[in-house]
Design a protein around this motif. Structure first.
Motif, PDB file in Angstrom:
ATOM      1  N   VAL A 115      21.786   6.756   8.018  1.00  0.00           N
ATOM      2  CA  VAL A 115      22.791   7.139   7.024  1.00  0.00           C
ATOM      3  C   VAL A 115      22.645   8.615   6.654  1.00  0.00           C
ATOM      4  CG1 VAL A 115      23.567   6.760   4.660  1.00  0.00           C
ATOM      5  CG2 VAL A 115      23.065   4.801   6.130  1.00  0.00           C
ATOM      6  N   LEU A 116      21.411   9.099   6.505  1.00  0.00           N
ATOM      7  CA  LEU A 116      21.202  10.512   6.195  1.00  0.00           C
ATOM      8  C   LEU A 116      21.816  11.412   7.262  1.00  0.00           C
ATOM      9  CD1 LEU A 116      17.482  10.543   4.951  1.00  0.00           C
ATOM     10  CD2 LEU A 116      19.501  11.199   3.613  1.00  0.00           C
ATOM     11  N   PHE A 117      21.778  10.991   8.508  1.00  0.00           N
ATOM     12  CA  PHE A 117      22.309  11.788   9.603  1.00  0.00           C
ATOM     13  C   PHE A 117      23.763  11.441   9.932  1.00  0.00           C
ATOM     14  CE2 PHE A 117      17.900  12.778  10.068  1.00  0.00           C
ATOM     15  CZ  PHE A 117      17.864  14.023  10.657  1.00  0.00           C
ATOM     16  N   GLY A 118      24.405  10.672   9.060  1.00  0.00           N
ATOM     17  CA  GLY A 118      25.823  10.381   9.251  1.00  0.00           C
ATOM     18  C   GLY A 118      26.119   9.317  10.272  1.00  0.00           C
ATOM     19  N   ARG A 119      25.152   8.461  10.561  1.00  0.00           N
ATOM     20  CA  ARG A 119      25.351   7.392  11.525  1.00  0.00           C
ATOM     21  C   ARG A 119      25.490   6.054  10.812  1.00  0.00           C
ATOM     22  NH1 ARG A 119      23.116   8.263  16.543  1.00  0.00           N
ATOM     23  NH2 ARG A 119      24.159   6.303  17.073  1.00  0.00           N
ATOM     24  N   GLU A 120      25.999   5.064  11.537  1.00  0.00           N
ATOM     25  CA  GLU A 120      26.095   3.714  11.003  1.00  0.00           C
ATOM     26  C   GLU A 120      24.705   3.070  10.986  1.00  0.00           C
ATOM     27  OE1 GLU A 120      28.736   1.986   9.810  1.00  0.00           O
ATOM     28  OE2 GLU A 120      29.872   3.857   9.965  1.00  0.00           O
ATOM     29  N   PRO A 121      24.441   2.154  10.043  1.00  0.00           N
ATOM     30  CA  PRO A 121      23.166   1.410  10.077  1.00  0.00           C
ATOM     31  C   PRO A 121      23.042   0.622  11.371  1.00  0.00           C
ATOM     32  CG  PRO A 121      24.272   1.129   7.965  1.00  0.00           C
ATOM     33  CD  PRO A 121      25.256   1.794   8.870  1.00  0.00           C
TER      34      PRO A 121
ATOM     35  N   SER B 118       7.640   0.697   5.500  1.00  0.00           N
ATOM     36  CA  SER B 118       8.933   1.242   5.917  1.00  0.00           C
ATOM     37  C   SER B 118       9.974   1.117   4.814  1.00  0.00           C
ATOM     38  CB  SER B 118       9.407   0.525   7.187  1.00  0.00           C
ATOM     39  OG  SER B 118       8.533   0.795   8.261  1.00  0.00           O
ATOM     40  N   ALA B 119       9.935   0.020   4.081  1.00  0.00           N
ATOM     41  CA  ALA B 119      10.855  -0.142   2.957  1.00  0.00           C
ATOM     42  C   ALA B 119      10.563   0.886   1.868  1.00  0.00           C
ATOM     43  CB  ALA B 119      10.757  -1.561   2.406  1.00  0.00           C
ATOM     44  N   ALA B 120       9.264   1.116   1.585  1.00  0.00           N
ATOM     45  CA  ALA B 120       8.889   2.113   0.584  1.00  0.00           C
ATOM     46  C   ALA B 120       9.287   3.513   1.048  1.00  0.00           C
ATOM     47  CB  ALA B 120       7.390   2.048   0.318  1.00  0.00           C
ATOM     48  N   ALA B 121       9.110   3.802   2.334  1.00  0.00           N
ATOM     49  CA  ALA B 121       9.503   5.102   2.877  1.00  0.00           C
ATOM     50  C   ALA B 121      11.007   5.305   2.759  1.00  0.00           C
ATOM     51  CB  ALA B 121       9.063   5.208   4.336  1.00  0.00           C
ATOM     52  N   ALA B 122      11.776   4.240   2.979  1.00  0.00           N
ATOM     53  CA  ALA B 122      13.224   4.336   2.857  1.00  0.00           C
ATOM     54  C   ALA B 122      13.634   4.708   1.434  1.00  0.00           C
ATOM     55  CB  ALA B 122      13.877   3.014   3.264  1.00  0.00           C
ATOM     56  N   THR B 123      12.948   4.143   0.437  1.00  0.00           N
ATOM     57  CA  THR B 123      13.247   4.484  -0.954  1.00  0.00           C
ATOM     58  C   THR B 123      12.957   5.952  -1.225  1.00  0.00           C
ATOM     59  OG1 THR B 123      12.759   2.229  -1.672  1.00  0.00           O
ATOM     60  CG2 THR B 123      12.671   3.944  -3.347  1.00  0.00           C
ATOM     61  N   LEU B 124      11.851   6.469  -0.706  1.00  0.00           N
ATOM     62  CA  LEU B 124      11.516   7.877  -0.896  1.00  0.00           C
ATOM     63  C   LEU B 124      12.532   8.784  -0.210  1.00  0.00           C
ATOM     64  CD1 LEU B 124       7.668   7.565  -0.344  1.00  0.00           C
ATOM     65  CD2 LEU B 124       8.815   8.113  -2.500  1.00  0.00           C
ATOM     66  N   LEU B 125      12.967   8.417   0.966  1.00  0.00           N
ATOM     67  CA  LEU B 125      13.999   9.187   1.658  1.00  0.00           C
ATOM     68  C   LEU B 125      15.290   9.213   0.856  1.00  0.00           C
ATOM     69  CD1 LEU B 125      13.365   7.860   5.270  1.00  0.00           C
ATOM     70  CD2 LEU B 125      13.128  10.243   4.566  1.00  0.00           C
ATOM     71  N   ASP B 126      15.634   8.077   0.298  1.00  0.00           N
ATOM     72  CA  ASP B 126      16.866   7.968  -0.480  1.00  0.00           C
ATOM     73  C   ASP B 126      16.835   8.861  -1.722  1.00  0.00           C
ATOM     74  OD1 ASP B 126      19.441   6.678  -0.968  1.00  0.00           O
ATOM     75  OD2 ASP B 126      18.437   5.708  -2.656  1.00  0.00           O
ATOM     76  N   ARG B 127      15.680   8.997  -2.332  1.00  0.00           N
ATOM     77  CA  ARG B 127      15.565   9.738  -3.589  1.00  0.00           C
ATOM     78  C   ARG B 127      15.350  11.237  -3.408  1.00  0.00           C
ATOM     79  NH1 ARG B 127      11.328   5.645  -6.711  1.00  0.00           N
ATOM     80  NH2 ARG B 127      12.822   3.937  -7.087  1.00  0.00           N
ATOM     81  N   HIS B 128      14.737  11.637  -2.293  1.00  0.00           N
ATOM     82  CA  HIS B 128      14.239  13.004  -2.219  1.00  0.00           C
ATOM     83  C   HIS B 128      14.706  13.810  -1.012  1.00  0.00           C
ATOM     84  CE1 HIS B 128      11.594  11.952  -5.520  1.00  0.00           C
ATOM     85  NE2 HIS B 128      11.091  10.946  -4.820  1.00  0.00           N
ATOM     86  N   VAL B 129      15.541  13.243  -0.152  1.00  0.00           N
ATOM     87  CA  VAL B 129      15.913  13.938   1.082  1.00  0.00           C
ATOM     88  C   VAL B 129      17.428  13.968   1.250  1.00  0.00           C
ATOM     89  CG1 VAL B 129      15.700  13.937   3.605  1.00  0.00           C
ATOM     90  CG2 VAL B 129      13.745  13.265   2.202  1.00  0.00           C
ATOM     91  N   TRP B 130      17.926  15.136   1.719  1.00  0.00           N
ATOM     92  CA  TRP B 130      19.329  15.295   2.079  1.00  0.00           C
ATOM     93  C   TRP B 130      19.372  15.955   3.456  1.00  0.00           C
ATOM     94  CZ3 TRP B 130      16.880  16.614  -2.335  1.00  0.00           C
ATOM     95  CH2 TRP B 130      17.236  15.924  -3.494  1.00  0.00           C
ATOM     96  N   VAL B 131      20.283  15.509   4.305  1.00  0.00           N
ATOM     97  CA  VAL B 131      20.421  16.089   5.643  1.00  0.00           C
ATOM     98  C   VAL B 131      21.801  16.721   5.746  1.00  0.00           C
ATOM     99  CG1 VAL B 131      20.522  15.613   8.118  1.00  0.00           C
ATOM    100  CG2 VAL B 131      18.791  14.483   6.703  1.00  0.00           C
ATOM    101  N   HIS B 132      21.842  17.960   6.233  1.00  0.00           N
ATOM    102  CA  HIS B 132      23.073  18.729   6.319  1.00  0.00           C
ATOM    103  C   HIS B 132      23.480  18.922   7.776  1.00  0.00           C
ATOM    104  CE1 HIS B 132      22.596  19.779   2.031  1.00  0.00           C
ATOM    105  NE2 HIS B 132      21.322  19.909   2.324  1.00  0.00           N
ATOM    106  N   ALA B 133      24.636  18.352   8.145  1.00  0.00           N
ATOM    107  CA  ALA B 133      25.241  18.524   9.476  1.00  0.00           C
ATOM    108  C   ALA B 133      24.316  18.101  10.614  1.00  0.00           C
ATOM    109  CB  ALA B 133      25.670  19.983   9.669  1.00  0.00           C
TER     110      ALA B 133
END
Length: 446
Positions: free
Chosen positions: A425-431, A231-246
């Motif tokens: 965070v990608l979806f604009g929510r609090e951790p 899950s930690a490794a997946a979080a790093t990949l999400l951080d580097r390669h994914v953007w969520v719009h609205a």
């Protein structure tokens, strides 16, 4: 081993280690049904607190009466008497209302956690603890293996966040039930046996029987540490390669839009799919296989699976909700609700409101284009964007809308918290709030 030679000692020592894991003094609410596991947990925690930290911890107990059997009310009264003998405050909460004719155990589970969370708030508890044991863990692992759950499948987490507000912990998840019963017998304490625990109509009972009759070992199921690291490794990949719009479109960088044997990325992609599709559970294995086959083609095109459109272009891979089967939601004044599984909506105005789809060619489409998305993606994604209307059919602003993360907002396994935080965070929510104890993820974050 000591746990086998001296079960009573091992049970209390486990309770002491659990108390030592807390970051601060706490009030602990113990869910007590009257069975051996939960009564053993309450008694062990009570002894551990008295022996080690009597001024730093306090206990309270709660019994959920599911009102499914005539004997349940009397059993709750007996639990209350047992708690009184220990000097532990106790309350009974009841699951009232009509009960479903199918899926009763799942419905009872949902009701139980909701009632326990409310009780924890009422009693100002820091956390809820349940008496799940190593036996329960083995059954869970077998059931998940038999279902063929997707990449990264694991057993129960030692801690689960419920409804973003209360952590439910399982201190005895590595303790065998026979040790707990030996502990209770040593203390001359009896317990109840729920007849549903031997009813073969329930999946868990069948798994228990299978484990008792064979030495079957479930393959392909991860332990908690492996799941947390993934899950930690997946979080790093999400951080580097994914953007969520609205909260509508997940944009994935071109280098990650093709086939991948990286299981961490597979898990991240399936989690995104679940959130974009407004679902509470990861896609079935068949859906995951269809997605893999689509990505392996390495060509532009679109696939619809799990209510999500996978739109691959030279600029990347785009995920958005498919434009069908989106139902309207009507909210009265001051009411809140979940629309399409994707958005939490609150009506703060003075008139009833209806949430429907924008339908394209609206302001959301223009916003997505302005964010740099291809016009075709923006147009299709905006077809299922939320739009709010009053009874007169006019658009209104007296409403709040925020993305909902159905995969984690109700039940978040502790070993997925780092990935869940990144998705939030990608979806604009609090951790998500951290648990009140030191855990594997806390150590990893340090």
């Amino acid at each position: 081993m000591a746990a086998e030679a001296h079960p009573p000692i091992a049970v209390v020592e486990t309770a002491k280690r659990f108390l030592a894991s807390f970051d601060r003094p706490a009030r602990i609410l113990v869910a007590v049904s009257g069975g051996s596991d939960s009564k053993g947990l309450l008694l062990a925690l009570n002894e551990a607190i008295e022996a080690t930290k009597p001024t730093e911890f306090s206990l309270a107990a709660c019994t959920v009466d599911h009102a499914l059997r005539p004997e349940s009310a009397e059993e709750a009264r007996n639990v209350a008497a047992f708690c009184e003998s220990l000097g532990v405050p106790h309350i009974t909460v009841r699951w009232d209302g009509a009960k479903p004719s199918t899926g009763i155990q799942a419905a009872a589970r949902e009701a139980r956690y909701a009632l326990l969370a409310a009780a924890a708030q009422r009693l100002e508890a820091s956390t809820v603890v349940t008496g799940h044991t190593l036996d329960d863990q083995r059954e869970t692992i077998l059931m998940r293996a038999q279902r063929g759950e997707g990449p990264g499948a694991a057993g129960m987490a030692g801690a689960t966040l419920y409804d973003r507000r209360i952590w439910v912990q399982r201190p005895f998840l590595a303790v065998d039930r026979t040790a707990i019963r030996a502990f209770l017998t040593d203390r001359k304490v009896g317990w109840f046996d729920d007849p549903s625990n031997v009813n073969p109509r329930f999946e868990r009972v069948r798994a228990r029987a299978s484990l008792a009759s064979s030495a079957e070992i479930a393959a392909g199921i991860w332990d908690a540490q492996s799941r947390a690291q993934s899950s930690a490794a997946a979080a790093t990949l999400l951080d580097r390669h994914v953007w969520v719009h609205a909260g509508l479109v997940a944009e994935i960088a071109p280098q990650m839009a093709g086939p991948s044997r990286n299981i961490d990325w597979q898990r991240a992609l399936l989690a995104l799919t679940t959130v974009i599709g407004g679902r509470a559970h990861l896609p079935a294995a068949e859906t995951a296989e269809r997605l893999t086959a689509f990505l392996e083609k390495e060509a532009a095109g679109r696939l619809t699976a799990g209510r999500v459109v996978f739109d691959r272009r030279s600029t990347g891979l785009y995920l958005y909700r498919e434009a069908r089967d989106v139902e309207d939601l009507t909210l009265q004044t001051g009411q809140a609700g979940i629309w399409d599984g994707r958005f939490l909506v609150r009506n703060g105005g003075g008139v009833p409101l209806t949430v429907t789809v924008e339908g394209g060619r609206g302001p959301q489409q223009q916003r997505l284009i302005a964010a740099g998305l291809p016009p075709g993606v923006a147009g299709r994604a905006s077809l299922t964007a939320p739009k709010v209307l009053s009874e007169q059919g006019e658009s209104v602003a007296s409403i709040t809308i925020e993305p909902r993360i159905g995969l984690y907002d109700t039940f978040l396994p502790g070993f997925d918290r780092i990935m869940a935080d990144r998705i939030a965070v990608l979806f604009g929510r609090e951790p998500y709030p951290p648990p009140p104890v030191h855990d594997l993820l806390t150590e990893m974050e340090r």
